[in-house]
Write a protein that holds these residues in place. Structure first.
Motif, PDB file in Angstrom:
ATOM      1  N   ALA A  60       0.638  -1.431  -0.114  1.00  0.00           N
ATOM      2  CA  ALA A  60      -0.292   0.060  -0.055  1.00  0.00           C
ATOM      3  C   ALA A  60       1.054   1.432  -0.407  1.00  0.00           C
ATOM      4  O   ALA A  60       2.149   1.195   1.183  1.00  0.00           O
ATOM      5  CB  ALA A  60      -0.547  -0.199   1.049  1.00  0.00           C
ATOM      6  N   GLN A  61       0.803   2.413  -0.707  1.00  0.00           N
ATOM      7  CA  GLN A  61       1.288   3.263  -1.051  1.00  0.00           C
ATOM      8  C   GLN A  61       0.036   4.547  -0.106  1.00  0.00           C
ATOM      9  O   GLN A  61      -1.227   4.639  -0.672  1.00  0.00           O
ATOM     10  CB  GLN A  61       1.899   3.906  -2.527  1.00  0.00           C
ATOM     11  N   TYR A  62       0.405   5.230   0.378  1.00  0.00           N
ATOM     12  CA  TYR A  62       0.151   5.835   0.939  1.00  0.00           C
ATOM     13  C   TYR A  62       0.625   7.084   1.015  1.00  0.00           C
ATOM     14  O   TYR A  62       1.864   7.890   0.684  1.00  0.00           O
ATOM     15  CB  TYR A  62      -0.111   6.154   2.879  1.00  0.00           C
ATOM     16  N   CYS A  63      -0.365   8.783   0.133  1.00  0.00           N
ATOM     17  CA  CYS A  63       0.201  10.184   0.142  1.00  0.00           C
ATOM     18  C   CYS A  63      -0.415  10.590   2.086  1.00  0.00           C
ATOM     19  O   CYS A  63      -1.486  10.878   2.003  1.00  0.00           O
ATOM     20  CB  CYS A  63      -0.534  10.563  -0.837  1.00  0.00           C
ATOM     21  N   ASP A  64       0.591  11.003   2.774  1.00  0.00           N
ATOM     22  CA  ASP A  64      -0.295  11.706   3.604  1.00  0.00           C
ATOM     23  C   ASP A  64       0.456  12.763   4.476  1.00  0.00           C
ATOM     24  O   ASP A  64       0.504  13.409   5.606  1.00  0.00           O
ATOM     25  CB  ASP A  64      -0.113  10.722   4.494  1.00  0.00           C
ATOM     26  N   HIS A  65       2.024  12.438   4.208  1.00  0.00           N
ATOM     27  CA  HIS A  65       3.149  13.440   5.164  1.00  0.00           C
ATOM     28  C   HIS A  65       2.960  15.102   4.395  1.00  0.00           C
ATOM     29  O   HIS A  65       2.657  15.713   5.380  1.00  0.00           O
ATOM     30  CB  HIS A  65       4.590  13.133   4.751  1.00  0.00           C
ATOM     31  N   GLN A  66       3.300  15.014   3.336  1.00  0.00           N
ATOM     32  CA  GLN A  66       3.080  16.713   2.200  1.00  0.00           C
ATOM     33  C   GLN A  66       1.564  15.993   1.849  1.00  0.00           C
ATOM     34  O   GLN A  66       1.882  15.935   0.066  1.00  0.00           O
ATOM     35  CB  GLN A  66       4.418  16.840   2.186  1.00  0.00           C
ATOM     36  N   THR A  67       1.034  16.616   2.190  1.00  0.00           N
ATOM     37  CA  THR A  67      -1.101  15.514   0.977  1.00  0.00           C
ATOM     38  C   THR A  67      -1.101  18.067   0.346  1.00  0.00           C
ATOM     39  O   THR A  67      -1.345  17.689  -0.076  1.00  0.00           O
ATOM     40  CB  THR A  67      -1.303  15.778   2.066  1.00  0.00           C
ATOM     41  N   TYR A  68      -0.414  19.301   1.178  1.00  0.00           N
ATOM     42  CA  TYR A  68      -0.236  20.278   0.757  1.00  0.00           C
ATOM     43  C   TYR A  68      -0.388  20.269  -0.485  1.00  0.00           C
ATOM     44  O   TYR A  68       1.361  20.327  -0.762  1.00  0.00           O
ATOM     45  CB  TYR A  68      -0.242  21.490   1.604  1.00  0.00           C
ATOM     46  N   GLN A  69      -0.388  20.421  -1.563  1.00  0.00           N
ATOM     47  CA  GLN A  69      -0.030  20.874  -2.840  1.00  0.00           C
ATOM     48  C   GLN A  69       0.358  22.121  -3.189  1.00  0.00           C
ATOM     49  O   GLN A  69      -0.213  22.693  -4.213  1.00  0.00           O
ATOM     50  CB  GLN A  69      -1.465  20.653  -4.308  1.00  0.00           C
ATOM     51  N   PHE A  70       1.458  22.505  -2.397  1.00  0.00           N
ATOM     52  CA  PHE A  70       2.108  24.277  -3.111  1.00  0.00           C
ATOM     53  C   PHE A  70       2.421  24.459  -3.705  1.00  0.00           C
ATOM     54  O   PHE A  70       2.483  25.443  -4.740  1.00  0.00           O
ATOM     55  CB  PHE A  70       2.788  24.021  -1.419  1.00  0.00           C
ATOM     56  N   ASP A  71       3.440  23.601  -4.561  1.00  0.00           N
ATOM     57  CA  ASP A  71       3.732  23.786  -5.872  1.00  0.00           C
ATOM     58  C   ASP A  71       3.607  22.562  -6.693  1.00  0.00           C
ATOM     59  O   ASP A  71       3.517  21.725  -6.091  1.00  0.00           O
ATOM     60  CB  ASP A  71       5.079  24.402  -5.892  1.00  0.00           C
ATOM     61  N   PHE A  72       4.605  22.581  -7.820  1.00  0.00           N
ATOM     62  CA  PHE A  72       4.074  20.985  -9.290  1.00  0.00           C
ATOM     63  C   PHE A  72       4.748  20.356  -8.394  1.00  0.00           C
ATOM     64  O   PHE A  72       4.582  18.832  -8.722  1.00  0.00           O
ATOM     65  CB  PHE A  72       4.219  21.083 -10.537  1.00  0.00           C
ATOM     66  N   LYS A  73       5.643  20.168  -7.397  1.00  0.00           N
ATOM     67  CA  LYS A  73       6.776  18.997  -7.197  1.00  0.00           C
ATOM     68  C   LYS A  73       6.284  18.298  -6.222  1.00  0.00           C
ATOM     69  O   LYS A  73       6.092  17.346  -6.499  1.00  0.00           O
ATOM     70  CB  LYS A  73       7.773  19.670  -6.337  1.00  0.00           C
ATOM     71  N   ASN A  74       5.272  18.591  -5.291  1.00  0.00           N
ATOM     72  CA  ASN A  74       4.413  17.278  -4.428  1.00  0.00           C
ATOM     73  C   ASN A  74       2.851  16.810  -5.179  1.00  0.00           C
ATOM     74  O   ASN A  74       2.874  15.920  -5.155  1.00  0.00           O
ATOM     75  CB  ASN A  74       4.138  18.260  -3.219  1.00  0.00           C
ATOM     76  N   THR A  75       2.820  17.627  -6.081  1.00  0.00           N
ATOM     77  CA  THR A  75       1.804  16.931  -6.995  1.00  0.00           C
ATOM     78  C   THR A  75       2.696  16.423  -8.287  1.00  0.00           C
ATOM     79  O   THR A  75       1.670  14.947  -8.407  1.00  0.00           O
ATOM     80  CB  THR A  75       1.198  18.569  -8.173  1.00  0.00           C
ATOM     81  N   ASP A  76       3.871  16.199  -8.667  1.00  0.00           N
ATOM     82  CA  ASP A  76       4.266  15.501  -9.038  1.00  0.00           C
ATOM     83  C   ASP A  76       4.814  14.341  -8.929  1.00  0.00           C
ATOM     84  O   ASP A  76       4.330  12.727  -9.372  1.00  0.00           O
ATOM     85  CB  ASP A  76       5.254  15.848 -10.290  1.00  0.00           C
ATOM     86  N   ASP A  77       4.509  14.794  -7.208  1.00  0.00           N
ATOM     87  CA  ASP A  77       5.403  13.278  -6.242  1.00  0.00           C
ATOM     88  C   ASP A  77       4.329  12.262  -6.091  1.00  0.00           C
ATOM     89  O   ASP A  77       4.065  11.183  -6.519  1.00  0.00           O
ATOM     90  CB  ASP A  77       5.338  13.591  -5.276  1.00  0.00           C
ATOM     91  N   HIS A  78       2.709  13.357  -6.262  1.00  0.00           N
ATOM     92  CA  HIS A  78       1.844  12.249  -5.998  1.00  0.00           C
ATOM     93  C   HIS A  78       1.320  11.157  -7.251  1.00  0.00           C
ATOM     94  O   HIS A  78       1.076  10.337  -6.895  1.00  0.00           O
ATOM     95  CB  HIS A  78       0.133  12.789  -5.796  1.00  0.00           C
ATOM     96  N   ARG A  79       1.416  12.141  -8.453  1.00  0.00           N
ATOM     97  CA  ARG A  79       0.857  11.425  -9.150  1.00  0.00           C
ATOM     98  C   ARG A  79       2.253  10.412  -9.573  1.00  0.00           C
ATOM     99  O   ARG A  79       1.262   9.334 -10.050  1.00  0.00           O
ATOM    100  CB  ARG A  79       0.835  12.457 -10.364  1.00  0.00           C
ATOM    101  N   PHE A  80       2.978  10.501  -9.864  1.00  0.00           N
ATOM    102  CA  PHE A  80       4.307   9.325  -9.546  1.00  0.00           C
ATOM    103  C   PHE A  80       3.759   8.321  -9.008  1.00  0.00           C
ATOM    104  O   PHE A  80       4.196   6.862  -9.352  1.00  0.00           O
ATOM    105  CB  PHE A  80       5.653   9.911  -9.832  1.00  0.00           C
ATOM    106  N   LEU A  81       3.738   9.460  -7.832  1.00  0.00           N
ATOM    107  CA  LEU A  81       2.772   7.566  -6.824  1.00  0.00           C
ATOM    108  C   LEU A  81       2.266   6.870  -7.110  1.00  0.00           C
ATOM    109  O   LEU A  81       2.057   5.492  -6.961  1.00  0.00           O
ATOM    110  CB  LEU A  81       3.868   7.945  -5.153  1.00  0.00           C
ATOM    111  N   ARG A  82       1.520   7.575  -7.460  1.00  0.00           N
ATOM    112  CA  ARG A  82       0.211   6.957  -7.451  1.00  0.00           C
ATOM    113  C   ARG A  82       0.434   5.842  -9.686  1.00  0.00           C
ATOM    114  O   ARG A  82       0.069   4.776  -9.377  1.00  0.00           O
ATOM    115  CB  ARG A  82      -1.265   7.623  -8.339  1.00  0.00           C
ATOM    116  N   SER A  83       1.053   6.396 -10.604  1.00  0.00           N
ATOM    117  CA  SER A  83       1.378   5.717 -11.338  1.00  0.00           C
ATOM    118  C   SER A  83       2.049   4.516 -11.491  1.00  0.00           C
ATOM    119  O   SER A  83       1.817   3.369 -11.372  1.00  0.00           O
ATOM    120  CB  SER A  83       2.438   6.629 -12.339  1.00  0.00           C
TER     121      SER A  83
END
Ligand code: F3S
Length: 650
Positions: A60-83
């Motif tokens: 299981a992959q969770y997105c919990d520590h840094q959930t605020y999408q301040f800029d593209f880097k976090n959102t990119d990470d979340h999308r990478f993890l989903r993929s």
């Protein structure tokens, strides 16, 4: 001789070695867990190893520590993890769906299973009889690929619970009491196994608060037997099919026994800035409190927030105190909202956050400078809240809420006397927990992606060359005792957003100790770190070994190492040598350190004592405490190089 519960589970999963304390064993892993700050590396390493599909029963992959999408880097990470979860076959929990340990406990934890997680509070589901261990991400990647997990067989300690918790004392006070008695080093090399008549008086959510914070004792894991409470909890979750009746044999022998009489406990609090600075709340009454936070993987469950809501019903929080509730899971938020408790808390002045770790690692809700923040979290290391001069206290939701009402630290029993109508809320579970929606917790057969999506901030994992003959260099930094992984790589937002970009992240290495360190290390082309006791305590963050490796650090000389960090040092090809106090005292920053022996040869041959020459002037001894497998890994330049070599060799 009978077996402890820990021994039984390990025995069932043993693939190498014998269950002798101190000996290395290899175990099969049933479940793995990873989160966003460690997860990007886990999957990049999984990919680098040439693995194609998750081999464990569950990942299981969770997105919990840094959930605020301040800029593209976090959102990119979340999308990478989903993929990555979709591509390789793991469950994916979306940002905002909750903290990994809470969501895992609610959805997947099962008695008798083994679990490995790239987060230090992985032992949380021990409250349900799962043997869960925190490790570095590379170990998780290898376990997910079907490889065994290697660990020194821990000692199993019996924590015998007697009696029953009195009003206003909680599960948090049980673990704070153990921290008070044993300190942050008291559980090192041990599994704490809870037994005794007090066990059946504790619900599973209470047990998981205790097992969660066993990590602060340095314990490898903590575990409870299963019983009617476990069955009841699983029934309320709609997962009674995974129940198994497990516990120790009656004649099980333990390495040690600690007795805690629950009836003797009172509300406790950990003062700044170590979780073992524990005193009775009554001793620190009257301290002004500017912020109160309820949440985290320790006390962020429905059962933790409900007492706060009950205490606040029909009241207001103090005008100079902010109170923030950050639920551990969206499930908790949704249930509290449906039952009207969220509205009740909001009416009292509470600020509601999304379900995230966030503030626990200084991302959001940073306290005002030089102010007091009371938190129901598990760690209060200096600076972790996001500001250096913080004063973070750790306590139960009841103590935190009492402070929010009064505006100062107060024993809730005294507040109850003062107010006259404040009742101890006790612990209440919902009749039926509501599940996660299919879009918040995405199963592998429902995956969105089937190939990796890498944004520009996601780099490759650096590989290290095999260990060289000569190891050493300048003592770039001499540090004190109890240096945490937060000191090595701070987990604040401005730094953490580079977690998938190792060259950039490395610029922040040890910046909280010396902000010129990274620059000096690069200039000197590496060198040596020197530290006191318990070096690398805290989280499982493997960046805390990976970044020093990237900067060229070849060896760390410390009086002692924290378990997960030491494993991470091996995994990234850095030689961890233990030195005695006299040597530590004598070495100075700037000294020239040379390991006299042919390091590559000595590591491979099993040599345990290494001669350290300082300034070509005096000599001391460094101890390498490593298994044969760890030595092979070190010699190869780290676990990734080593595992890759094995794969390439077929
Ligand atoms: Fe998250 Fe803090 Fe727990 S960072 S996993 S809530 S220790």
């Amino acid at each position: 001789m009978g077996q402890t519960l820990t021994e039984k589970i390990l025995d069932d999963h043993l693939v190498e070695g014998e269950l002798t304390p101190g000996e290395e064993i290899g175990i099969e892993i049933d479940q793995v867990l990873t989160q966003d700050t460690t997860g990007t590396l886990v999957w990049l390493q999984f990919e680098a190893l040439g693995l194609e599909e998750v081999q464990t029963e569950l990942a299981a992959q969770y997105c919990d520590h840094q959930t605020y999408q301040f800029d593209f880097k976090n959102t990119d990470d979340h999308r990478f993890l989903r993929s990555a979860a979709g591509t390789f076959g793991a469950h994916f929990s979306r940002p905002g769906n909750g903290i990994c340990h809470n969501v895992h406990k609610e959805n997947f934890a099962a008695p008798g299973k083994t679990m490995l997680g790239s987060d230090s509070h992985t032992p949380t589901p021990g409250g349900l009889g799962e043997l869960a261990i925190g490790s570095g991400g590379l170990d998780v990647a290898v376990a997910m690929g079907g490889g065994a997990y290697y660990i020194e067989m821990p000692e199993v300690v019996n924590v015998r619970l007697e009696g029953e918790l009195p009003e206003w004392a909680t599960a948090k006070d049980v673990i704070l009491e153990l921290l008070r008695r044993l300190s942050v080093k008291g559980g090192v090399g041990k599994v704490l196994e809870y037994t005794g008549p007090g066990v059946e008086t504790l619900t599973v959510p209470e047990r998981t608060t205790i097992t969660n914070m066993g990590t602060e004792l340095g314990a490898t894991s903590s575990i409870f037997p299963t019983d009617d409470q476990t069955k009841d909890y699983l029934e309320r979750l709609g997962r009674e099919d995974v129940f198994e009746d497990i516990g120790p044999d009656e004649d099980a022998e333990y390495a040690d026994e600690i007795v805690v009489d629950l009836s003797d406990l009172e509300p406790l609090i950990a003062e700044p800035s170590m979780p073992d600075n524990v005193v009775p709340v009554s001793e620190v009454e009257g301290v002004d409190v500017e912020q109160v936070m309820i949440g985290s993987c320790t006390n962020g469950a429905y059962e933790d927030i409900l007492p706060a809501a009950k205490m606040l019903e029909g009241r207001n929080i103090d005008k100079k105190t902010e109170m923030i509730v950050a639920p551990g899971s969206k499930q908790a938020s949704e249930m509290l909202a449906r039952e009207g408790w969220t509205a009740e808390m909001m009416a009292a002045g509470v600020n509601f956050s999304e379900a995230t770790c966030g503030a626990c690692i200084g991302i959001g809700h940073v306290p005002a400078s030089d102010s007091v923040s009371l938190r129901t979290f598990n760690r209060n290391f200096e600076g972790r809240s996001g500001i250096e001069d913080d004063n973070v206290y750790l306590c139960s939701p009841e103590v935190a809420t009492a402070a929010a009402i009064k505006g100062e630290i107060v024993d809730p029993r005294d507040l109850a006397d003062e107010l006259g109508d404040l009742e101890a809320p006790g612990l209440e579970m919902p009749d039926q927990y509501i599940g996660n929606s299919e879009s918040d917790l995405i199963a592998p057969d429902n995956a969105v992606d089937d190939e990796l999506i890498k944004g520009p901030n996601i780099g490759d994992v650096p590989l290290k060359d095999p260990l060289e003959t000569e190891v050493g260099g300048e003592a770039l930094l001499k540090m004190e005792d109890n240096i945490t992984t937060d000191h090595i790589i701070p987990a604040t937002q401005d730094i953490l957003m580079y977690r998938s970009n190792v060259p950039k992240l490395s610029e922040f290495t040890l910046s909280r100790v010396d902000d010129t360190f990274a620059e000096r290390a690069l200039e000197a082309d590496g060198g040596v770190l020197v530290a006191g006791e318990n070096y690398g305590q805290g989280s499982s963050r493997e960046h805390a070994a990976l970044c020093p490796m990237y900067l060229g650090i070849e060896t760390v000389l410390a009086q002692s190492f924290a378990r997960i960090h030491k494993a991470n040092l091996f995994n990234f090809g850095i030689v961890p040598l233990t030195i005695d106090e006299e040597t530590y005292e004598k070495i100075e920053e700037g000294d020239d350190i040379e390991i006299v022996d042919d390091a590559a040869e000595a590591v491979k041959s099993g040599q345990t004592e290494f001669t350290i020459r300082v300034n070509d002037d005096w000599e001391a001894t460094g101890q390498l405490d490593a298994s044969e497998r760890e030595r092979e890994i070190l010699a190869a330049g780290g676990k990734l190089s080593h595992t890759k070599q094995q794969h390439d060799d077929g």
